[in-house]
Design a protein around this motif. Sequence first.
Motif, mmCIF file in Angstrom:
data_model
loop_
_atom_site.group_PDB
_atom_site.id
_atom_site.type_symbol
_atom_site.label_atom_id
_atom_site.label_comp_id
_atom_site.label_asym_id
_atom_site.label_seq_id
_atom_site.Cartn_x
_atom_site.Cartn_y
_atom_site.Cartn_z
ATOM 1 N N GLY A 76 0.803 -1.209 0.000
ATOM 2 C CA GLY A 76 0.000 0.000 0.000
ATOM 3 C C GLY A 76 0.834 1.257 0.000
ATOM 4 O O GLY A 76 0.373 2.317 -0.436
ATOM 5 N N SER A 81 1.351 1.872 -3.575
ATOM 6 C CA SER A 81 0.090 2.349 -4.156
ATOM 7 C C SER A 81 -0.159 3.810 -3.801
ATOM 8 O O SER A 81 -0.576 4.608 -4.648
ATOM 9 C CB SER A 81 -1.078 1.491 -3.661
ATOM 10 O OG SER A 81 -0.958 0.172 -4.106
ATOM 11 N N CYS A 141 2.142 6.033 -5.775
ATOM 12 C CA CYS A 141 1.680 6.170 -7.160
ATOM 13 C C CYS A 141 0.437 7.055 -7.239
ATOM 14 O O CYS A 141 0.240 7.755 -8.233
ATOM 15 C CB CYS A 141 1.397 4.790 -7.758
ATOM 16 S SG CYS A 141 2.878 3.812 -8.060
ATOM 17 N N PHE A 142 -0.401 7.031 -6.207
ATOM 18 C CA PHE A 142 -1.558 7.927 -6.148
ATOM 19 C C PHE A 142 -1.090 9.377 -6.128
ATOM 20 O O PHE A 142 -1.563 10.218 -6.902
ATOM 21 C CB PHE A 142 -2.386 7.605 -4.900
ATOM 22 C CG PHE A 142 -3.572 8.509 -4.704
ATOM 23 C CD1 PHE A 142 -4.809 8.180 -5.220
ATOM 24 C CD2 PHE A 142 -3.446 9.693 -3.980
ATOM 25 C CE1 PHE A 142 -5.904 9.017 -5.038
ATOM 26 C CE2 PHE A 142 -4.534 10.536 -3.786
ATOM 27 C CZ PHE A 142 -5.761 10.200 -4.321
ATOM 28 N N ASP A 156 -0.343 5.546 -11.200
ATOM 29 C CA ASP A 156 -1.138 4.340 -11.008
ATOM 30 C C ASP A 156 -1.070 3.412 -12.230
ATOM 31 O O ASP A 156 -0.752 2.220 -12.114
ATOM 32 C CB ASP A 156 -2.605 4.694 -10.743
ATOM 33 C CG ASP A 156 -2.772 5.790 -9.718
ATOM 34 O OD1 ASP A 156 -2.399 6.931 -10.038
ATOM 35 O OD2 ASP A 156 -3.295 5.515 -8.627
ATOM 36 N N LEU A 168 2.376 1.949 -12.965
ATOM 37 C CA LEU A 168 2.693 0.813 -12.111
ATOM 38 C C LEU A 168 2.094 -0.469 -12.687
ATOM 39 O O LEU A 168 2.762 -1.508 -12.715
ATOM 40 C CB LEU A 168 2.161 1.043 -10.697
ATOM 41 C CG LEU A 168 2.302 -0.125 -9.719
ATOM 42 C CD1 LEU A 168 3.762 -0.506 -9.529
ATOM 43 C CD2 LEU A 168 1.653 0.210 -8.377
ATOM 44 N N THR A 174 8.932 2.796 -11.877
ATOM 45 C CA THR A 174 7.628 3.447 -11.798
ATOM 46 C C THR A 174 7.732 4.853 -11.212
ATOM 47 O O THR A 174 7.160 5.813 -11.749
ATOM 48 C CB THR A 174 6.658 2.608 -10.939
ATOM 49 O OG1 THR A 174 6.543 1.300 -11.500
ATOM 50 C CG2 THR A 174 5.286 3.271 -10.878
ATOM 51 N N THR A 216 -7.008 -4.312 1.332
ATOM 52 C CA THR A 216 -6.754 -5.216 0.206
ATOM 53 C C THR A 216 -7.184 -6.642 0.496
ATOM 54 O O THR A 216 -6.917 -7.540 -0.299
ATOM 55 C CB THR A 216 -5.262 -5.204 -0.162
ATOM 56 O OG1 THR A 216 -4.483 -5.557 0.984
ATOM 57 C CG2 THR A 216 -4.842 -3.832 -0.663
ATOM 58 N N TRP A 263 -6.896 -5.394 -10.916
ATOM 59 C CA TRP A 263 -7.178 -4.012 -11.317
ATOM 60 C C TRP A 263 -8.652 -3.864 -11.689
ATOM 61 O O TRP A 263 -9.343 -2.946 -11.235
ATOM 62 C CB TRP A 263 -6.282 -3.630 -12.483
ATOM 63 C CG TRP A 263 -6.496 -2.245 -13.013
ATOM 64 C CD1 TRP A 263 -7.446 -1.840 -13.901
ATOM 65 C CD2 TRP A 263 -5.736 -1.063 -12.688
ATOM 66 N NE1 TRP A 263 -7.333 -0.494 -14.170
ATOM 67 C CE2 TRP A 263 -6.293 0.005 -13.435
ATOM 68 C CE3 TRP A 263 -4.650 -0.811 -11.861
ATOM 69 C CZ2 TRP A 263 -5.794 1.306 -13.374
ATOM 70 C CZ3 TRP A 263 -4.152 0.485 -11.793
ATOM 71 C CH2 TRP A 263 -4.716 1.523 -12.527
ATOM 72 N N ASP A 300 -4.396 2.857 0.374
ATOM 73 C CA ASP A 300 -4.460 1.415 0.068
ATOM 74 C C ASP A 300 -4.419 0.729 1.399
ATOM 75 O O ASP A 300 -4.257 1.287 2.332
ATOM 76 C CB ASP A 300 -3.263 1.032 -0.786
ATOM 77 C CG ASP A 300 -3.148 -0.451 -1.078
ATOM 78 O OD1 ASP A 300 -2.167 -0.811 -1.631
ATOM 79 O OD2 ASP A 300 -4.002 -1.236 -0.756
ATOM 80 N N ARG A 356 -3.587 1.016 3.788
ATOM 81 C CA ARG A 356 -3.211 2.368 3.471
ATOM 82 C C ARG A 356 -4.357 3.269 3.859
ATOM 83 O O ARG A 356 -5.501 2.930 3.682
ATOM 84 C CB ARG A 356 -2.872 2.560 1.998
ATOM 85 C CG ARG A 356 -3.933 2.249 1.004
ATOM 86 C CD ARG A 356 -3.556 1.374 -0.096
ATOM 87 N NE ARG A 356 -4.459 1.466 -1.189
ATOM 88 C CZ ARG A 356 -4.699 0.501 -1.989
ATOM 89 N NH1 ARG A 356 -4.049 -0.600 -1.842
ATOM 90 N NH2 ARG A 356 -5.520 0.638 -2.945
#
Length: 271
Positions: A18, A21, A24-25, A30, A33, A74, A197, A235, A259, A261
């Motif tokens: 997370g 994630s 990347c947010f 996103d 990745l 990434t 998750t 996804w 996430d 997260r």
Amino acid sequence: MRRPLDLKPERIAGVSGGALSAACFIGDRDEKLLEVMGAAFDERDSNVSIDWNEFEKNGLTPHQQMYREVVRETLDDEAVARIADGPCFEVLLAHPPHSGFPKLTTFPMMAAYLADLAIRSTPHVVFPEKLGAHQELVDARQAARDGMLIDLICNAAVIPPVFNLQGWNGRKVIDGGMTSKAPMPSGNRGRTLVLLTRKFRNMPEHPHRVYVEPSRAVPADKIDFTDHGKILATWDAGVEDGKAFRQAFGATAHLVAADSRTMRANPANCG
């Protein structure tokens, strides 16, 4: 959910995968990745080291090295800069109980973690801390400014006892998810959206938190780095669950996100 709900969290905390994630947010990576990790999985057909050279380099599995390469590719310089200048972002690390034989102490901790999931089945894990595990929330914005963000994200996902234990500020670290699946940001005030998750039997009830879990077990397997299809299926499942969340909570869900997260609406100042 970022664009339909116009999510602009001011405080974010991430743990384990997370943390990536959440990075990347914030860094708007996103979809990159998804692309980079999928390409990495396409190049791999075994989850164990296939020869002596690979074993010497990575140990029993290639996962740790593959993950670092995916994170590095990434989170490019532009993404890291966005994170450095973005909202308060913290990453949860966990430290094993003893520094002398840190890898050995992860065996009882892993057993305690699995027992916690089986018995208590809640995102707020407690058994490993009772054995002496320690938590630490690290300022990811500062890590980005110091050129240490990649190391921090990778340290957050060290799965014992298979992975080689890394260090952060002179202390060995393990996957923070062994001590919490839903870390709260420093300050711990405001309304919070917690994105999980995995499913739990006992979801906490809190007046200022909205816990969101997958509608079903996610297809992806965190120890299978060979199946691109599972990533795409995960996804797609997330997209469908996001649509369901928007329909159910859209009128009031201009709160926040992350996430496993946590993203939190609070002043953009860690601490």
